[in-house]
Scaffold this motif. Structure first.
Motif, PDB file in Angstrom:
ATOM      1  N   ALA A 206      82.326  -6.243  32.840  1.00 28.22           N
ATOM      2  CA  ALA A 206      83.904  -6.098  33.060  1.00 28.22           C
ATOM      3  C   ALA A 206      84.607  -5.915  31.872  1.00 28.22           C
ATOM      4  O   ALA A 206      85.618  -5.265  32.006  1.00 28.22           O
ATOM      5  N   THR A 207      84.006  -6.220  30.628  1.00 29.38           N
ATOM      6  CA  THR A 207      84.689  -5.876  29.578  1.00 29.38           C
ATOM      7  C   THR A 207      84.911  -4.420  29.223  1.00 29.38           C
ATOM      8  O   THR A 207      86.030  -3.874  28.818  1.00 29.38           O
ATOM      9  N   ALA A 209      84.628  -2.118  31.436  1.00 30.79           N
ATOM     10  CA  ALA A 209      85.707  -1.544  32.536  1.00 30.79           C
ATOM     11  C   ALA A 209      87.077  -1.886  32.222  1.00 30.79           C
ATOM     12  O   ALA A 209      88.093  -0.724  32.392  1.00 30.79           O
ATOM     13  N   LEU A 210      87.413  -2.968  31.629  1.00 26.24           N
ATOM     14  CA  LEU A 210      88.773  -3.245  31.473  1.00 26.24           C
ATOM     15  C   LEU A 210      89.356  -2.271  30.267  1.00 26.24           C
ATOM     16  O   LEU A 210      90.420  -1.871  30.326  1.00 26.24           O
ATOM     17  N   ALA A 245      86.732  -3.871  37.148  1.00 23.00           N
ATOM     18  CA  ALA A 245      86.572  -4.832  36.284  1.00 23.00           C
ATOM     19  C   ALA A 245      87.015  -6.318  36.940  1.00 23.00           C
ATOM     20  O   ALA A 245      86.469  -7.289  36.787  1.00 23.00           O
TER      21      ALA A 245
END
Length: 454
Positions: A206-207, A209-210, A245
């Motif tokens: 997720a990080t 993707a962010l 994300a």
């Protein structure tokens, strides 16, 4: 053996694969339609092709095809998650009797592949009809040569089936990790245990993707006005990455974002509001699964609508690039396509999630809750879920359209089409609450005593 098991699971649990089949059907149909357009101008004189407005059939089909494959993968990943949950205990039991992770992954890929083959023919037929209708609309707007025509769809349908098969099997491989990563005993225990917290790998993804979304936003915001089309492409890609994300971090974000909304419900409706809030906050994975498709639907739709409004507002003098009327129409068509994928993901997710709670509803009724009380609680849960999905999708939209507006107008404040956004909000509510109530009503048809022990 794996093929036989895959076929039997499809036969035993058709409801679990309905959402996946719908998403893959739309993917096959869309890629078939776009592929058919690539050869529609074959044999048309070059002079006639040069007279058309807009970017041309090749670029239109390429741009639509790129976003279709990405969104189809996103939706397939989500719907495959529910297909896995419907058979999670069976797969966990297979692991306890010596099935290897590789065999489980092969089984899930076979299930996804068989689903693609089941929808390939109807998807091709639907795609052929869609190609002819879309080409006629383009010709009506002088965006395609008058003598262009769709000669046949078989080659495009074969390519569409192969592409969709790749998307589905890749998504199945990633989804399989939920049952292959834990030990067999842990996987079996998780099939009946509480929602786990998101793992380190998921949060790390997720990080990443962010960070990727932030980089794409920077790329979009720094495009000069002459490259506003490139800014639009980077913005749309950033939207998908940021929504990814959100999906990855959903089990962590959903309870945090629900807390303030839940407090309002508890204050206004101390009884049913408290129960609805407790149900949502107690099952983070279930809440995240319901919120993500709503965020996908609203985030993509609102971003496309706001980009179009901003581009039109920025037009001064002769329109070009993303500010032309033809480009605005194309964005509306793309918005309809993305909205279709988002609606399918939302509907199938909500139906599957609600159907999984049959035993919970039965236990509540055995404890004295009436059918009407359960439906009131579910209506509040659905409204809260829709609000949370709108909130997350709105945050993504705000970030992406700010970047696009900076590139298109030099002003970070975008032009928001309030009427269109109001329709998007209404659509999210109308898709969510009635769907949950209808699915719950169907789930409570049987006597509660017959379901409570299952």
């Amino acid at each position: 053996m794996s093929l036989l098991l895959a076929v039997r699971q499809l036969q035993r649990r058709p409801a679990g694969f309905a959402g996946l089949a719908a998403a893959l059907l739309l993917a096959v149909a869309t890629v078939t339609a776009l592929g058919s357009l690539l050869g529609a101008e074959h044999g048309v004189p070059a002079a006639e092709r040069r007279e058309v407005q807009g970017p041309g059939l090749g670029l239109i089909a390429g741009a639509f095809g790129e976003i279709t494959v990405l969104v189809a993968f996103f939706v397939a990943l989500n719907t495959l998650g529910f297909a896995l949950r419907h058979q999670y205990r069976d797969l966990a039991l297979l692991r306890t009797v010596a099935a290897t992770p590789r065999q489980i992954r092969r089984l899930l890929r076979l299930q996804a592949g068989l689903t693609v083959l089941l929808v390939a023919v109807p998807g091709a037929l639907l795609g052929g009809a869609g190609a002819r209708a879309f080409l006629a609309a383009l010709q009506h707007r002088a965006m395609a040569a008058p003598h262009a025509h769709v000669a046949g769809v078989l080659p495009a349908a074969l390519v569409a089936t192969a592409v969709t098969l790749l998307v589905a099997t890749t998504a199945a491989t990633l989804t399989a990790r939920h049952v292959t990563a834990p030990t067999p005993a842990a996987a079996l225990a998780d099939s009946t245990g509480p929602d786990p917290r998101p793992g380190v790998v998921r949060l790390l993804a997720a990080t990443v993707a962010l960070a990727g979304g932030a980089a794409l936003l920077r790329l979009a915001a720094t495009r000069p006005p002459a490259e506003v089309d490139k800014a639009a492409q980077a913005t749309l890609m950033a939207t998908l990455v940021l929504l990814t994300a959100v999906a990855l971090a959903g089990p962590l974000l959903a309870p945090l974002a629900t807390a303030p909304l839940g407090r309002v419900l508890r204050t206004l409706l101390p009884g049913t509001g408290w129960q609805a809030d407790a149900n949502l906050r107690g099952y983070a994975r279930r809440l995240a699964s319901a919120v993500v498709p709503i965020a996908l639907l609203t985030g993509l739709s609102a971003t496309m609508a706001t980009m179009t409004g901003t581009a039109l507002h920025a037009a001064a003098g002769p329109p070009d690039g993303a500010t032309s009327a033809t480009d605005s129409w194309l964005r509306q068509a793309e918005l309809g396509l993305l909205g279709s994928f988002g609606a399918i993901a939302t509907l199938t997710t909500l139906v599957a999630l609600t159907g999984e709670r049959r035993r919970e509803f039965a236990l509540l009724r055995l404890l004295g809750a009436t059918r009407a009380h359960v439906l009131r609680v579910l209506a509040l849960e659905a409204a809260l879920t829709a609000a949370l999905g709108l909130l997350l999708g709105g945050l993504v939209t705000a970030a992406t359209t700010t970047a696009f507006s900076t590139a298109a107008t030099g002003n970070p404040v975008p032009t928001v089409p309030l009427t269109t956004c109001a329709w998007i909000v209404a659509a999210a509510g109308l898709l969510t609450v009635p769907t949950v109530l209808a699915a719950a009503t169907a789930a409570m048809r049987q006597p509660p005593a017959a379901l409570a022990g299952r």
